[in-house]
Enzyme design. Structure first.
Site, mmCIF file in Angstrom:
data_model
loop_
_atom_site.group_PDB
_atom_site.id
_atom_site.type_symbol
_atom_site.label_atom_id
_atom_site.label_comp_id
_atom_site.label_asym_id
_atom_site.label_seq_id
_atom_site.Cartn_x
_atom_site.Cartn_y
_atom_site.Cartn_z
ATOM 1 N N ASP A 168 88.688 60.620 63.464
ATOM 2 C CA ASP A 168 87.026 60.207 62.989
ATOM 3 C C ASP A 168 86.573 61.561 62.042
ATOM 4 O O ASP A 168 87.362 62.389 61.700
ATOM 5 C CB ASP A 168 86.449 60.448 64.330
ATOM 6 C CG ASP A 168 84.937 59.297 64.218
ATOM 7 O OD1 ASP A 168 84.948 58.660 62.887
ATOM 8 O OD2 ASP A 168 84.086 59.228 65.032
ATOM 9 N N GLU A 206 83.901 63.233 56.437
ATOM 10 C CA GLU A 206 82.964 63.107 55.424
ATOM 11 C C GLU A 206 81.846 64.294 55.489
ATOM 12 O O GLU A 206 80.765 64.086 54.948
ATOM 13 C CB GLU A 206 82.415 61.754 55.273
ATOM 14 C CG GLU A 206 81.480 61.074 56.329
ATOM 15 C CD GLU A 206 82.200 61.054 57.689
ATOM 16 O OE1 GLU A 206 82.711 61.832 58.388
ATOM 17 O OE2 GLU A 206 82.951 59.788 57.725
ATOM 18 N N ASP A 214 81.087 52.599 60.982
ATOM 19 C CA ASP A 214 80.269 52.216 62.079
ATOM 20 C C ASP A 214 79.348 51.103 61.503
ATOM 21 O O ASP A 214 78.352 51.584 60.905
ATOM 22 C CB ASP A 214 79.470 53.455 62.436
ATOM 23 C CG ASP A 214 80.228 54.472 63.112
ATOM 24 O OD1 ASP A 214 81.601 54.228 63.164
ATOM 25 O OD2 ASP A 214 79.802 55.739 62.913
#
Lengths: 678, 678
Positions: A405, A408, A472
């Site tokens: 995950d 960024e 997401d």
């Protein structure tokens, strides 16, 4: 100015008040006094980060056109010296040459005060443009500008939705059409060329002008590469020659769906059994809380100390091999941050592996009610250490996969070990993070056996990331942040070399009153069966989200769709292989195989699943029928067997029967025709 | 470069890599290679108008610093020739001279392609800036940029409020902190100078940089004027010497409140009687629907055919003189548009008095479910005709005043009679509209007897507009669009020459669930008694708004406040006279009389009402006490007689007793001390 210089496929040609650079008979650069190809200047940015959401502004102090170009030819290249005025020294020099079959444009300047560059490339009014990473709102990028900065994609992503407004006001998190975890300064033109720039600085690609594309960079980039092709298939092959290709997926992926489960060993075991009873084809279980969890106002969050949490998952070490015998793999979760409470943080801090702040102490990132350190991948020892964490705590423990995950969030005010400007490293981080994971796999000899999947990306992700996931989404039917948005996401990332894409079945973000409906979950599963990987997610607030096992109907529905997925797997596998070999994405825009079909270039909510299937997911609620555009061909509706020649057709599309068509002439026809009996 | 040139109060002085222009010992211009004072370039605007709301973007093609300055001195002026480089021809020449005690900077260029100019003026980090027209969200403008374009001010005016979001999504009408009916390219510095530019083009004044102000113009303006003073009182006097001053108000204004009434003669009569019974001091009734009304989804709207509507107001011609005998004046309404259904439209269209579209037919503006023609004030005959409409239909009919609404809507794609660019005429329109009204008064010999009030403004409004009103506030307590917002509005417009300001008591806009409360209405009336004109408004949706006569308590409250206003009128009148004579606004920022008080420069929700009263309106709901800042002086609380020496004090502030203080040393002390007995 000289004219008609010809260097193999490269040609520079004089036009009125300027010149054109022609490569393989395509005009890729054009300069005139009226519309200069280069502007340089200086800007002063302001960047605010709040939990992965950035507010970025620029005060442009100077933006000067470089009007005058002095062209000279060497043996293998052309040099163009640009100046602002005819009688002053050049401020920027471009070296233009053919290099490995590509047109290479290198930028050189001695003026260190220049920190902005705008490159205009010629465009036609009806030209389309794709790529720029994984774009969730627009597949054809024409008519808008796209800031390229890896970040949270936003909750809602449309300033006209109430969810977006609430997310903006409460958390600065609403986002807009261009926000993405995976931007990239690479675009593909419908004129069959790509344009890729070697930079990790903030960029903004503007495709609004009918006559030029304008690429803005917050540095002088090293170079820009162009490559042309005769077909889009050839072109994606060439892009992946340059940027790298993803390997094939592990075979076990095709065994069925990967169930997103949380809550411990017992719950996992019981959910496996319940699903098996219903005949579900299960490839694995994905337990992101295998390393523990915490509760925040956002919902359930993970512990972020990357090792087996024995308290939450007692006996997991025994269970993993047991499940594996039943062909059910166990997948976990990791990200590039370590929570302040954990022993990994302690170890990393002691060893100096965490990024620092300007006071010289550990930089702590606020992740929403908890703080983490940033493992500094510019420090070779830290990089190696984190690989070891993955090898020991994940691979050796028995994980067959994980969500890698984040990536960024690199703050723009950290102090990094290599001394680099964090604003230049920010976009570089996703590929670094992918590389950590990739090398852990390679060094463990597990590449092709273990799978990790990522949402963050940038140039370089192509060769290191084994699978993308769409990030997401909101648990709704919105175009910009719901089910629909993952289709342009898959198509755009596929155009620039990431041909393996999937998404959270059911979406993830349940905030501001947004709750996942049963219908949404089922429609998402319908689509998921026609992607290279099926995986469910409980969502950030599982209690607010309908779950696949909340009732019998949806349990049986997911079981059936998992069997559809499995039945298709020989075909899917061939597509994944094609992607690994030739860089042709698994999910493809319609125009990739129907170049003559003008309508195909603007379709972003349908895709070709390989050469022979056309998928048009139902992405709105309360639909019984669905309108589908079919390019001219012989199509067979996979569920009814009804045949079509092309055009716009309306098809019955109840839940469980997503609009999917196969080509009558397909060599997989036999396999496709059996799907309807599942 | 020459140095030390001295022309009377004007001096040009050489500094490292540049020069400074010093006027009356203040550095008003500074140029260095590092921070040039001038940038020129080219931009391509995109402007969309939707019912007076504009979406304006600019694509800046070029922005070049003018680095090199060649200075020469003539007898009475300095010429500075600017060029981009040292060895090329100058692109712009500035003539700098003293003119009527002002520093005048004239701009000259031969390059017609230039359509953007940025002027930097030197700033100090702690300097404050005021003005730029009537600003509703910020009085001190430092730290933000202010686009200067007359438009609707917006509903909500704060992207974080739900009302704003709804207004944006449904009507593109939410607005932001800088939207105003009355912008102006004039600012006042706390360093005691003003800077005014002669232009009507779109402008954007940026006060964010600690070291310079940057003034952006979408043309090369004619000139910029600076004037310095020793005090702010002197400075506003000088501004109004330049721009003009408002005349005194008619005497009848001071007779009491002007009641905003709609619904016809009978209702008006009965509301007058009801108010008189309660002892209300009434100066007049303002019936905007005197010329008829229509119902739209926005609420009740007017007919826009500017003449007495006998059906709605039977016998009004007789009633007006009757009421006048009782010292109750009748006020109406007009705006610069004529509705397509009316005979004025027909007449104007036939005579060619309406602005055209590019097809050569009458330009119709969508005002929300009805269409209107634009009376073309650039056509002298149309200008005269509309004055006649005002003289005949309003003045001769017996109106003693009117709202001269709108003025900020001139579409940017009309074709005007004088051939001017509507983008340059757009900002000019408010003053033209004011001039039509003003000349109708003058030519009827009624100046000083009849009053019109406007919301739109721009340079020139000072000499033509007899009274400002704050435009359409939301019926709430929000800072950006509610009761509070009219205080910075009054203060900022006062700084640039419009010293007469008032607002709709109770606010106007009731949309998106916003309904006016009794408390809001009463707090607004409390403030209104301490402004030069008291006037109520029913609001756009009267049924959703609490009205002053909805219950006995509020009727009695308004009666009492009208008597407070009347009791103060000798003092108020003296202030209005001071404004007419010296340009000193009636409502003044605290620093205007307390220059040494640093805190005074950032206070925007309190004001001095003349020299001797300090007013701190309660602008939040559910308050019993209110915190007030008092500059060092001897203050007496007007209601309790309690005395204070200055500093921050908390005062009891029930409804009907707004925090107001008078100076103990005031010559009006006697009058002030009697107010508490009303």
């Amino acid at each position: 100015m000289q004219s008609g210089l010809k260097l193999s496929k490269l040609m520079i040609q004089s036009i009125e008040d300027g010149f054109e650079v022609i490569f393989n008979e395509k005009v890729l650069l054009r300069h005139t006094l009226e519309s200069p190809m280069l502007f340089i200047g200086r800007g002063q940015d302001s960047m605010d980060m709040y939990r992965g959401n950035f507010e970025i502004k620029d005060y442009v102090i100077e933006r000067s056109p470089l009007l005058y170009a002095d062209i000279s030819q060497q043996e293998h290249e052309i040099t163009v010296a640009f100046s602002k005025f005819s009688n002053i020294d050049p401020v920027m020099t471009l070296q233009i040459k053919e290099e490995d079959g590509r047109l290479s444009v290198e930028y050189h300047t001695n003026d260190e005060s220049i920190n902005r560059m705008w490159l205009r490339t010629p465009a036609d009014p009806d030209e389309k443009v794709y790529g720029c990473g994984e774009q969730l709102s627009h597949f054809n990028l024409r008519g808008k500008n796209f800031p390229l900065w890896t970040s949270e994609p936003g909750v809602g992503r449309n300033k006209k939705t109430y969810v977006t407004w609430q997310a903006d006001v409460l958390d600065k998190a609403g986002g807009d059409y261009y926000h993405t975890n995976f931007p990239q300064p690479t675009f593909v033109s419908s004129k069959k060329y790509y344009c890729h720039t070697d930079t990790t600085a903030y960029a903004d690609f503007d495709f609004r002008n009918p006559h030029f594309h304008e690429l803005q960079f917050w540095e002088i980039p090293k170079k820009t590469l162009f490559e042309t092709a005769d077909s889009f298939l050839e072109l994606t092959g060439k892009i992946t020659n340059l940027l790298g290709r993803q390997p094939e997926l592990p075979d076990w992926i095709y065994n069925g769906v990967i169930l997103g489960i949380q809550g411990g060993t017992e719950i996992t075991e019981s959910k496996i059994n319940k699903a098996l009873e219903k005949g579900m084809a299960i490839a694995g279980v994905w337990c992101q809380d295998w390393q523990g969890k915490r509760i925040t106002s956002f919902g359930k969050r993970l512990m972020w100390n990357w090792k087996w949490n024995e308290k939450e998952y007692p006996g997991l070490d025994k269970k993993i091999p047991e499940w594996k015998k039943k062909e059910i793999r166990f997948l976990g979760y990791i990200n590039p941050y370590v929570a302040i409470e954990g022993d990994l943080f302690k170890e990393a801090e002691e060893k100096g592996y965490l990024a620092l702040n300007h006071q010289g102490t550990t930089y702590l990132v606020d992740f929403g009610e908890f703080y983490c350190g940033v493992v500094d991948f510019t420090n070779e020892d830290a990089f190696i250490w984190y690989k070891e964490v993955i090898k020991e705590n994940l691979i050796q423990f028995g994980l067959d996969g994980w969500m890698a995950d984040f990536g960024e969030y690199l703050p723009i005010d950290v102090v990094l070990s290599n001394g680099a400007d964090p604003k230049k490293m920010h976009n570089a981080w996703p590929a670094l993070w992918a590389k950590v994971n990739y090398e852990a796999l390679v060094e463990s000899g597990k590449l092709g056996e273990i799978l990790f999947f990522m949402r963050a990306g940038y140039t370089g992700i192509q060769k290191y990331c084994t699978m993308l996931w769409g990030g997401d989404q909101s648990v709704d039917f919105s175009l910009d942040d719901g089910l629909a948005s993952v289709i342009p996401a898959a198509l755009s990332s596929g155009m620039i070399g990431c041909g393996l894409h999937h998404s959270d079945i059911g979406g993830y973000t349940s905030l501001h009153g947004n709750k996942r409906s049963k219908e949404l979950l089922m429609r998402w599963a319908d689509m998921g069966a026609f992607t290279p990987m099926m995986r469910t997610h409980e969502g950030n607030r599982p209690a607010d989200c309908f779950q696949y096992d909340d009732d019998n109907e949806s349990l049986e529905h997911l079981a059936r769709m998992s069997n559809v997925y499995t039945a298709l797997s020989p075909y899917t596998k061939s597509l994944v292989k094609e992607n690994a070999k030739h860089g042709i994405p698994v999910q493809r825009p319609l125009f990739m195989h129907y170049e003559q079909d003008e309508k195909a270039y603007d379709i972003q909510y349908q895709y070709l699943y390989g050469r022979d299937l056309l998928v048009a997911p139902v992405h709105q609620e309360n639909q019984t029928d669905w309108e589908v555009y079919l390019p001219e061909d012989e199509w067979v509706h996979i569920w009814s067997g009804e045949e079509f020649k092309g055009g716009t057709v309306t098809i019955s599309a109840p839940i469980g029967y997503p609009p999917v068509f196969y080509r009558k002439s397909s060599k997989w026809k036999e396999l496709f025709s059996q799907i309807s009996s599942i």
